[in-house]
Structure formats: structure tokens, C-alpha cells
Design a protein around this motif. Structure first.
Motif, PDB file in Angstrom:
ATOM      1  N   SER A 107       0.827  -1.213   0.000  1.00  0.00           N
ATOM      2  CA  SER A 107       0.000   0.000   0.000  1.00  0.00           C
ATOM      3  C   SER A 107       0.857   1.258   0.000  1.00  0.00           C
ATOM      4  O   SER A 107       0.328   2.367   0.041  1.00  0.00           O
ATOM      5  CB  SER A 107      -0.935   0.023   1.214  1.00  0.00           C
ATOM      6  N   LYS A 108       2.175   1.051  -0.053  1.00  0.00           N
ATOM      7  CA  LYS A 108       3.125   2.171  -0.039  1.00  0.00           C
ATOM      8  C   LYS A 108       2.837   3.090   1.146  1.00  0.00           C
ATOM      9  O   LYS A 108       2.662   4.296   1.011  1.00  0.00           O
ATOM     10  CB  LYS A 108       3.074   2.933  -1.356  1.00  0.00           C
ATOM     11  N   GLY A 109       2.779   2.469   2.308  1.00  0.00           N
ATOM     12  CA  GLY A 109       2.524   3.237   3.523  1.00  0.00           C
ATOM     13  C   GLY A 109       1.118   3.823   3.570  1.00  0.00           C
ATOM     14  O   GLY A 109       0.923   4.940   4.041  1.00  0.00           O
ATOM     15  N   LEU A 110       0.150   3.042   3.094  1.00  0.00           N
ATOM     16  CA  LEU A 110      -1.270   3.436   3.059  1.00  0.00           C
ATOM     17  C   LEU A 110      -1.545   4.606   2.113  1.00  0.00           C
ATOM     18  O   LEU A 110      -2.519   5.338   2.296  1.00  0.00           O
ATOM     19  CB  LEU A 110      -1.794   3.748   4.464  1.00  0.00           C
ATOM     20  N   THR A 111      -0.727   4.760   1.080  1.00  0.00           N
ATOM     21  CA  THR A 111      -0.937   5.836   0.102  1.00  0.00           C
ATOM     22  C   THR A 111      -1.279   5.326  -1.296  1.00  0.00           C
ATOM     23  O   THR A 111      -1.520   6.133  -2.195  1.00  0.00           O
ATOM     24  CB  THR A 111       0.320   6.724  -0.014  1.00  0.00           C
ATOM     25  N   ASN A 112      -1.309   4.031  -1.495  1.00  0.00           N
ATOM     26  CA  ASN A 112      -1.520   3.458  -2.826  1.00  0.00           C
ATOM     27  C   ASN A 112      -3.013   3.453  -3.165  1.00  0.00           C
ATOM     28  O   ASN A 112      -3.737   2.507  -2.840  1.00  0.00           O
ATOM     29  CB  ASN A 112      -0.937   2.048  -2.892  1.00  0.00           C
ATOM     30  N   THR A 113      -3.465   4.482  -3.841  1.00  0.00           N
ATOM     31  CA  THR A 113      -4.891   4.599  -4.152  1.00  0.00           C
ATOM     32  C   THR A 113      -5.346   3.534  -5.145  1.00  0.00           C
ATOM     33  O   THR A 113      -6.499   3.116  -5.098  1.00  0.00           O
ATOM     34  CB  THR A 113      -5.228   6.006  -4.686  1.00  0.00           C
ATOM     35  N   ALA A 114      -4.460   3.068  -6.014  1.00  0.00           N
ATOM     36  CA  ALA A 114      -4.837   2.013  -6.967  1.00  0.00           C
ATOM     37  C   ALA A 114      -5.230   0.743  -6.228  1.00  0.00           C
ATOM     38  O   ALA A 114      -6.205   0.073  -6.591  1.00  0.00           O
ATOM     39  CB  ALA A 114      -3.694   1.739  -7.942  1.00  0.00           C
ATOM     40  N   LEU A 115      -4.499   0.409  -5.182  1.00  0.00           N
ATOM     41  CA  LEU A 115      -4.804  -0.773  -4.381  1.00  0.00           C
ATOM     42  C   LEU A 115      -6.170  -0.610  -3.711  1.00  0.00           C
ATOM     43  O   LEU A 115      -6.996  -1.520  -3.724  1.00  0.00           O
ATOM     44  CB  LEU A 115      -3.708  -0.985  -3.341  1.00  0.00           C
ATOM     45  N   MET A 116      -6.419   0.559  -3.160  1.00  0.00           N
ATOM     46  CA  MET A 116      -7.674   0.806  -2.448  1.00  0.00           C
ATOM     47  C   MET A 116      -8.866   0.901  -3.398  1.00  0.00           C
ATOM     48  O   MET A 116      -9.945   0.409  -3.084  1.00  0.00           O
ATOM     49  CB  MET A 116      -7.548   2.075  -1.610  1.00  0.00           C
ATOM     50  N   GLU A 117      -8.668   1.497  -4.554  1.00  0.00           N
ATOM     51  CA  GLU A 117      -9.758   1.656  -5.515  1.00  0.00           C
ATOM     52  C   GLU A 117     -10.162   0.326  -6.157  1.00  0.00           C
ATOM     53  O   GLU A 117     -11.305   0.170  -6.588  1.00  0.00           O
ATOM     54  CB  GLU A 117      -9.372   2.667  -6.585  1.00  0.00           C
ATOM     55  N   ALA A 118      -9.245  -0.621  -6.236  1.00  0.00           N
ATOM     56  CA  ALA A 118      -9.548  -1.907  -6.862  1.00  0.00           C
ATOM     57  C   ALA A 118     -10.567  -2.709  -6.058  1.00  0.00           C
ATOM     58  O   ALA A 118     -11.316  -3.509  -6.613  1.00  0.00           O
ATOM     59  CB  ALA A 118      -8.270  -2.723  -7.060  1.00  0.00           C
ATOM     60  N   ASP A 119     -10.598  -2.507  -4.748  1.00  0.00           N
ATOM     61  CA  ASP A 119     -11.599  -3.139  -3.881  1.00  0.00           C
ATOM     62  C   ASP A 119     -11.869  -2.184  -2.723  1.00  0.00           C
ATOM     63  O   ASP A 119     -11.336  -2.341  -1.627  1.00  0.00           O
ATOM     64  CB  ASP A 119     -11.107  -4.491  -3.363  1.00  0.00           C
ATOM     65  N   PRO A 120     -12.708  -1.171  -2.981  1.00  0.00           N
ATOM     66  CA  PRO A 120     -12.896  -0.106  -1.986  1.00  0.00           C
ATOM     67  C   PRO A 120     -13.615  -0.528  -0.711  1.00  0.00           C
ATOM     68  O   PRO A 120     -13.617   0.223   0.260  1.00  0.00           O
ATOM     69  CB  PRO A 120     -13.698   0.954  -2.746  1.00  0.00           C
ATOM     70  N   VAL A 121     -14.179  -1.705  -0.689  1.00  0.00           N
ATOM     71  CA  VAL A 121     -14.829  -2.164   0.537  1.00  0.00           C
ATOM     72  C   VAL A 121     -13.818  -2.889   1.420  1.00  0.00           C
ATOM     73  O   VAL A 121     -13.556  -2.490   2.549  1.00  0.00           O
ATOM     74  CB  VAL A 121     -16.042  -3.078   0.226  1.00  0.00           C
ATOM     75  N   VAL A 122     -13.218  -3.948   0.896  1.00  0.00           N
ATOM     76  CA  VAL A 122     -12.304  -4.773   1.692  1.00  0.00           C
ATOM     77  C   VAL A 122     -10.953  -4.093   1.881  1.00  0.00           C
ATOM     78  O   VAL A 122     -10.373  -4.148   2.968  1.00  0.00           O
ATOM     79  CB  VAL A 122     -12.125  -6.167   1.045  1.00  0.00           C
ATOM     80  N   MET A 123     -10.466  -3.422   0.856  1.00  0.00           N
ATOM     81  CA  MET A 123      -9.120  -2.841   0.903  1.00  0.00           C
ATOM     82  C   MET A 123      -9.130  -1.316   0.986  1.00  0.00           C
ATOM     83  O   MET A 123      -8.221  -0.647   0.497  1.00  0.00           O
ATOM     84  CB  MET A 123      -8.300  -3.302  -0.314  1.00  0.00           C
ATOM     85  N   SER A 124     -10.142  -0.779   1.616  1.00  0.00           N
ATOM     86  CA  SER A 124     -10.162   0.661   1.886  1.00  0.00           C
ATOM     87  C   SER A 124      -9.028   0.985   2.855  1.00  0.00           C
ATOM     88  O   SER A 124      -8.390   0.075   3.398  1.00  0.00           O
ATOM     89  CB  SER A 124     -11.501   1.048   2.518  1.00  0.00           C
ATOM     90  N   SER A 125      -8.776   2.247   3.096  1.00  0.00           N
ATOM     91  CA  SER A 125      -7.737   2.580   4.074  1.00  0.00           C
ATOM     92  C   SER A 125      -8.094   1.982   5.435  1.00  0.00           C
ATOM     93  O   SER A 125      -7.228   1.451   6.137  1.00  0.00           O
ATOM     94  CB  SER A 125      -7.515   4.088   4.165  1.00  0.00           C
ATOM     95  N   PHE A 126      -9.380   2.022   5.798  1.00  0.00           N
ATOM     96  CA  PHE A 126      -9.813   1.396   7.051  1.00  0.00           C
ATOM     97  C   PHE A 126      -9.569  -0.112   7.012  1.00  0.00           C
ATOM     98  O   PHE A 126      -9.057  -0.692   7.966  1.00  0.00           O
ATOM     99  CB  PHE A 126     -11.304   1.676   7.299  1.00  0.00           C
ATOM    100  N   GLY A 127      -9.917  -0.753   5.899  1.00  0.00           N
ATOM    101  CA  GLY A 127      -9.707  -2.195   5.761  1.00  0.00           C
ATOM    102  C   GLY A 127      -8.243  -2.580   5.880  1.00  0.00           C
ATOM    103  O   GLY A 127      -7.900  -3.581   6.518  1.00  0.00           O
ATOM    104  N   LEU A 128      -7.369  -1.786   5.272  1.00  0.00           N
ATOM    105  CA  LEU A 128      -5.933  -2.065   5.350  1.00  0.00           C
ATOM    106  C   LEU A 128      -5.407  -1.900   6.776  1.00  0.00           C
ATOM    107  O   LEU A 128      -4.598  -2.704   7.243  1.00  0.00           O
ATOM    108  CB  LEU A 128      -5.165  -1.168   4.382  1.00  0.00           C
TER     109      LEU A 128
END
Length: 135
Positions: free
Chosen positions: A26-47
């Protein structure tokens, strides 16, 4: 007989995988591509919650005594993430994630496999602890 050193090392490995895996991919919780690919499970909160699970594994690694039920709960938790990963693969495009960000693509390629390995480990600890309790 359950090897307590192996169990402890497995719990520590799960903690390291969760915490460092999230921070790196997540590049220190800054990788928006990772979060946008699954915004429910891999949101910043999810991570963040994945890292909290890692802290729980770490705490369990240093808890003396029978870890049967906590290992069982961890196995179920990992099963949930494996199902989420398989569901994601059935409806989303991994190549599109790779095109957006290499780290996000690698993350989505491996996180379910990683969780499956630790799910089996936690289930093994649960089952071996149950059989050890029977004598």
C-alpha cells in the motif's frame, strides 16, 4: 504433540505478513490504486484493520497456554479473506490493476494465496490443539 516453537513462529510470520505486506504494497497506506480496486475490503480502514489482525497474531504468539480457540477464530478470519479474494477475481480485472500500479497488481495476485496458507496453518493449530486436549 503440538510444537510450541513452530506455532509461535507461525503466528509471528502471520503478523509480519499482514503488517509488512500492507505497509509495503500500500506504499505506507498511500496506494490509491490498491484501495480503488476493492474499496470495501481494501479501503484505508480495511488495510489498517488487516494490520490490527497482524497485531492480534503477534499477541497470540507470545501468549502462553492453549491457543485452540484463537487459532480457530484466526482460521475463520482468513477464510473470509480468501473468499473475498476469490470473489474479487471472479468479477474484477487483475490486468487493469497491474496497469494502474505494479504493487497493487502484485498484492491482488498474492494476498488470497497468502491468506490461504495461514488459514491452513491456523486450522492445523486448532485441530492439533483439539486432539492434544483429548489426550
Amino acid at each position: 504433540m503440538l510444537n510450541s516453537s513452530l506455532v509461535k513462529q507461525g503466528f509471528i510470520a502471520a503478523a509480519i505478513a499482514n503488517i509488512s505486506g500492507v505497509l509495503i504494497f500500500s506504499k505506507g497506506l498511500t496506494n490509491t490504486a490498491l484501495m480503488e480496486a476493492d474499496p470495501v475490503v481494501m479501503s484505508s480502514f480495511g488495510l489498517i484493520m488487516i494490520m490490527v489482525w497482524g497485531l492480534a497474531y503477534l499477541g497470540a504468539a507470545f501468549t502462553p497456554g492453549n491457543l485452540r480457540w484463537i487459532a480457530g477464530a484466526f482460521a475463520v478470519e482468513k477464510l473470509v479473506y480468501v473468499v473475498c479474494w476469490l470473489t474479487w477475481f471472479s468479477r474484477d480485472n487483475l490486468q487493469a490493476v497491474y496497469e494502474q500500479d505494479l504493487f497493487a497488481g502484485i498484492f491482488y495476485s498474492i494476498y488470497g494465496l497468502n491468506d490461504a496458507v495461514f488459514m491452513v496453518f491456523f486450522a492445523w493449530v486448532y485441530l492439533k490443539s483439539a486432539s492434544a486436549a483429548k489426550g
